[in-house]
Write a protein that holds these residues in place. Structure first.
Motif, short mmCIF file in Angstrom:
data_model
loop_
_atom_site.label_atom_id
_atom_site.label_comp_id
_atom_site.label_asym_id
_atom_site.label_seq_id
_atom_site.Cartn_x
_atom_site.Cartn_y
_atom_site.Cartn_z
N ALA A 155 38.34 22.33 22.91
CA ALA A 155 39.48 22.05 23.78
C ALA A 155 39.36 20.67 24.42
O ALA A 155 40.36 19.94 24.54
N VAL A 156 38.17 20.28 24.81
CA VAL A 156 37.93 18.96 25.40
C VAL A 156 38.26 17.87 24.40
O VAL A 156 38.93 16.88 24.73
N ILE A 157 37.81 18.03 23.17
CA ILE A 157 38.10 17.06 22.11
C ILE A 157 39.61 17.00 21.86
O ILE A 157 40.19 15.91 21.74
N MET A 158 40.27 18.15 21.81
CA MET A 158 41.71 18.19 21.57
C MET A 158 42.49 17.49 22.68
O MET A 158 43.57 16.94 22.44
N ALA A 159 41.92 17.48 23.89
CA ALA A 159 42.59 16.82 25.02
C ALA A 159 42.32 15.32 25.04
O ALA A 159 42.82 14.61 25.90
N GLY A 160 41.53 14.85 24.07
CA GLY A 160 41.26 13.42 23.99
C GLY A 160 40.17 12.94 24.93
O GLY A 160 40.07 11.75 25.22
N LEU A 161 39.33 13.86 25.39
CA LEU A 161 38.26 13.50 26.31
C LEU A 161 36.93 13.39 25.59
O LEU A 161 36.73 14.01 24.55
N ASP A 162 36.02 12.62 26.16
CA ASP A 162 34.68 12.50 25.61
C ASP A 162 33.82 13.61 26.21
O ASP A 162 33.60 13.62 27.42
N PRO A 163 33.34 14.54 25.40
CA PRO A 163 32.59 15.67 25.94
C PRO A 163 31.22 15.30 26.52
O PRO A 163 30.59 16.11 27.19
N SER A 164 30.77 14.07 26.30
CA SER A 164 29.45 13.66 26.76
C SER A 164 29.39 13.34 28.25
O SER A 164 28.34 13.42 28.86
N PHE A 165 30.51 12.92 28.82
CA PHE A 165 30.53 12.46 30.21
C PHE A 165 31.09 13.53 31.12
O PHE A 165 32.29 13.79 31.12
N GLY A 166 30.20 14.15 31.91
CA GLY A 166 30.62 15.22 32.79
C GLY A 166 30.53 14.84 34.26
O GLY A 166 30.15 13.71 34.60
N PHE A 167 30.87 15.78 35.08
CA PHE A 167 30.83 15.59 36.52
C PHE A 167 29.69 16.38 37.15
O PHE A 167 29.06 15.93 38.10
N LEU A 168 29.46 17.57 36.65
CA LEU A 168 28.44 18.46 37.21
C LEU A 168 27.13 18.39 36.44
O LEU A 168 26.06 18.48 37.02
N HIS A 169 27.23 18.28 35.13
CA HIS A 169 26.05 18.22 34.27
C HIS A 169 25.71 16.77 33.96
O HIS A 169 26.60 15.94 33.82
N THR A 170 24.42 16.49 33.85
CA THR A 170 23.99 15.12 33.59
C THR A 170 24.21 14.73 32.13
O THR A 170 24.25 15.58 31.25
N ILE A 171 24.31 13.45 31.93
CA ILE A 171 24.45 12.92 30.58
C ILE A 171 23.07 12.96 29.93
O ILE A 171 22.09 12.48 30.48
#
Length: 142
Positions: free
Chosen positions: A20-36
């Motif tokens: 779903a994240v990929i379909m929304a055009g977002l990079d799944p590697s960069f989060g807010f709660l979890h570290t890269i």
């Protein structure tokens, strides 16, 4: 045994949210709660937090409450990180329950859609929030 089931259910959920994240055009590697971290889809892990108890935990609880799990469904492993493993029959049951759960139709913003579709809608809502179009509202089952 329960942690083995939860871990597997969380992995299934993460891959659906990752899609779903990929379909929304977002990079799944960069989060807010979890570290890269290397090969860690931090954003997918962040977004799946909204669905852990509703999807993964509920599937495991249902299997246990309906006596669909027994001691014979698990075996020990010599692998350090995974000392208790599920057998194939239990994995199939869990996947079946998981698929049924994410195919459940619910009311979401006035529309009847599946949880699978809610993942996509929440990912798109997050994309809009990142672009500054609209504040993000986490999914809460009512």
């Amino acid at each position: 045994p329960v942690n083995s089931m939860l871990s597997f259910a969380y992995t299934l959920l993460m891959y659906h949210v990752y899609t779903a994240v990929i379909m929304a055009g977002l990079d799944p590697s960069f989060g807010f709660l979890h570290t890269i971290a290397d090969n860690r889809p931090a954003l997918a892990l962040d977004l799946m937090e909204e669905f852990r108890s509703l999807i993964a935990d509920q599937v495991v609880i249902d299997l246990i409450n309906h006596s669909m799990v027994s001691e014979n469904d698990f075996h020990s492993s010599d692998e350090g990180d995974y000392p208790i493993l599920m057998n194939n029959d239990l994995r199939k049951k869990l996947i079946g329950k998981f698929e049924k759960r994410i195919s459940t139709v619910i009311l979401y913003n006035g529309d009847k859609i599946t949880y699978r579709r809610v993942f996509e809608e929440q990912a798109r809502a997050l994309a809009r929030a990142i672009k500054g179009i609209r504040p993000y509202e986490p999914f809460v089952q009512k």
